[in-house]
Design an enzyme around this catalytic site. Sequence first.
Site, PDB file in Angstrom:
ATOM      1  N   THR A  40     -37.864  51.125  -7.968  1.00  0.00           N
ATOM      2  CA  THR A  40     -36.784  51.072  -9.282  1.00  0.00           C
ATOM      3  C   THR A  40     -37.169  50.279 -10.645  1.00  0.00           C
ATOM      4  O   THR A  40     -37.319  50.889 -11.361  1.00  0.00           O
ATOM      5  CB  THR A  40     -35.191  51.147  -9.334  1.00  0.00           C
ATOM      6  OG1 THR A  40     -34.569  52.355  -7.826  1.00  0.00           O
ATOM      7  CG2 THR A  40     -33.903  51.350 -10.500  1.00  0.00           C
ATOM      8  N   VAL A  41     -37.130  49.111 -10.093  1.00  0.00           N
ATOM      9  CA  VAL A  41     -37.415  48.881 -11.047  1.00  0.00           C
ATOM     10  C   VAL A  41     -38.956  48.510 -11.864  1.00  0.00           C
ATOM     11  O   VAL A  41     -39.494  47.507 -12.490  1.00  0.00           O
ATOM     12  CB  VAL A  41     -37.216  47.080 -10.803  1.00  0.00           C
ATOM     13  CG1 VAL A  41     -37.408  45.723 -11.600  1.00  0.00           C
ATOM     14  CG2 VAL A  41     -35.327  46.849  -9.884  1.00  0.00           C
TER      15      VAL A  41
ATOM     16  N   ILE B 215     -29.070  40.657 -18.155  1.00  0.00           N
ATOM     17  CA  ILE B 215     -28.620  39.628 -19.154  1.00  0.00           C
ATOM     18  C   ILE B 215     -29.473  38.239 -19.064  1.00  0.00           C
ATOM     19  O   ILE B 215     -29.820  37.845 -17.975  1.00  0.00           O
ATOM     20  CB  ILE B 215     -27.214  38.795 -18.389  1.00  0.00           C
ATOM     21  CG1 ILE B 215     -26.257  39.854 -18.002  1.00  0.00           C
ATOM     22  CG2 ILE B 215     -26.722  37.948 -19.394  1.00  0.00           C
ATOM     23  CD1 ILE B 215     -25.170  39.497 -16.894  1.00  0.00           C
TER      24      ILE B 215
ATOM     25  N   ASP C 144     -25.933  37.074  -1.543  1.00  0.00           N
ATOM     26  CA  ASP C 144     -26.429  37.650  -2.546  1.00  0.00           C
ATOM     27  C   ASP C 144     -25.681  36.875  -3.656  1.00  0.00           C
ATOM     28  O   ASP C 144     -27.421  35.772  -5.130  1.00  0.00           O
ATOM     29  CB  ASP C 144     -26.299  39.039  -3.037  1.00  0.00           C
ATOM     30  CG  ASP C 144     -27.096  39.761  -4.460  1.00  0.00           C
ATOM     31  OD1 ASP C 144     -27.896  39.676  -4.590  1.00  0.00           O
ATOM     32  OD2 ASP C 144     -26.272  39.439  -5.746  1.00  0.00           O
TER      33      ASP C 144
ATOM     34  N   LYS D 275     -27.873  33.565  -6.508  1.00  0.00           N
ATOM     35  CA  LYS D 275     -27.911  33.225  -7.282  1.00  0.00           C
ATOM     36  C   LYS D 275     -27.655  32.645  -7.851  1.00  0.00           C
ATOM     37  O   LYS D 275     -28.128  31.856  -8.935  1.00  0.00           O
ATOM     38  CB  LYS D 275     -27.151  34.790  -8.345  1.00  0.00           C
ATOM     39  CG  LYS D 275     -28.507  35.877  -7.877  1.00  0.00           C
ATOM     40  CD  LYS D 275     -26.978  36.855  -8.053  1.00  0.00           C
ATOM     41  CE  LYS D 275     -28.145  38.659  -8.061  1.00  0.00           C
ATOM     42  NZ  LYS D 275     -27.084  39.446  -8.607  1.00  0.00           N
TER      43      LYS D 275
ATOM     44  N   GLY E 276     -29.961  47.470 -11.829  1.00  0.00           N
ATOM     45  CA  GLY E 276     -30.418  48.433 -12.529  1.00  0.00           C
ATOM     46  C   GLY E 276     -32.240  48.996 -12.755  1.00  0.00           C
ATOM     47  O   GLY E 276     -32.355  48.050 -13.379  1.00  0.00           O
TER      48      GLY E 276
END
Length: 432
Positions: free
Chosen positions: A12-13, A133, A198, A202, A301
């Site tokens: 996807t990315v 972001i 996850d 981060k 996404g």
Amino acid sequence: MTYNIGLLGLGTVGTGTAEILLNPDGRSPLLRDIRIHRVGVRALNKPRTVDFEPGVLTTNLDAIVADPEIDIIVELIGGVERARELILAAIAHGKHIVTANKAVIARHGDEIFSAAQTAGVYVLLEAAVGGGIPIIQPLKQSLGGNRIERVTGIINGTTNYILTQMQDEGAAFDDVLAEAQALGYAEADPTADVDGFDAADKISILASLAFGGRVRYEDIDRQGIRNISPADITYAQQLGFTIKLLAIAQWSTAQNSLHLRVGPTLVTNHHPLASVNGVFNAILIDADPLGQVMFYGPGAGKGATASAVTADLLNITALLQSEKLEDGLHPLLTCTHTDYCPITPTEAVETRFYARFLCGDRPGVIGHLGTCFGDHNVSLESIVQIGYHQDQAEVVVVTHDVREGDFHAALDAIHGFEEIDDIHIASVFRVL
């Protein structure tokens, strides 16, 4: 001058990144200087939405990282060990790295950045935290004149979606998790998300940047959201709170150390993070002299993450086109610290708590609870009997700021209190 890219992964990315690089019109003019030279994939015959020239696609990822014609490797395969091997091999061949892989950086960042420093190459990872972001470069650059005091983030979209749906629909965790999996927001194995792994990856990255020291992943106090019930959501709302999975890195000046934690936390409804819902992410920075600033947006996404990957490519391209610096790598775009941050023991951290108890419905229960807390220096903001659950009284306690060690000692004492041997601790969460 043209810079050749080796793209590892076309999921996807990877597809989103390729679409941006192959269609530069209306974007930064620097994109015209970036060329996709090779793309590493698992299978050559899989249908794809992006067309490449013959010979660009290959299943030999090792050949890509060793290709002398490639300047920058973009690692988007995910996972840990294979990604680590490829990144280190690429660095050894003198290639700059762009990655969206928070897990490999959280667990092997010390090895990767040390190798990059020795080889004189950049490792950029804007896409690893917060999706689209922009937070990595602001921490390195825009906020560089501030003393960071605290980083508080909703940095996992899956858990934020689940908690939002539980609050809006009054549904149970398992039902909302199944819904999130059907929508593609949660993986078939949701462990990394719902158990906080996850978010821990981060926050370790953000903490290292914010506080100028490396962080050991195992030093993070981690708790997931599996044990949150609709009752906890309802009672939190009645008390004026929203439950969020927060990742927090906070510096203690008094103890000269850093505390790191991930866990469900009650947030007052007027707090900036309380209104961050669905799959969105937000990161709140407390800094001196700036005060508070919040970064908000889509946390995952295709478009969001590809945007961050492309931003890192542009940064590297701009630097490579500029005059070479006398001292080597640009200090704002590389990892220069090698020491680890001192870590505050969890039991010494001061915070507020919410606790829900199920106990026999008889006189003196609330008094006994209050006594146990008082004997262990735990000051209570409120203690109320909310209602009943299967013939047991439900009592909710909210504390003032207390030492975690004292609070848990009080819970141990409550368990061993002979007069109330039928008490059960249903849930415990921190309160922001």
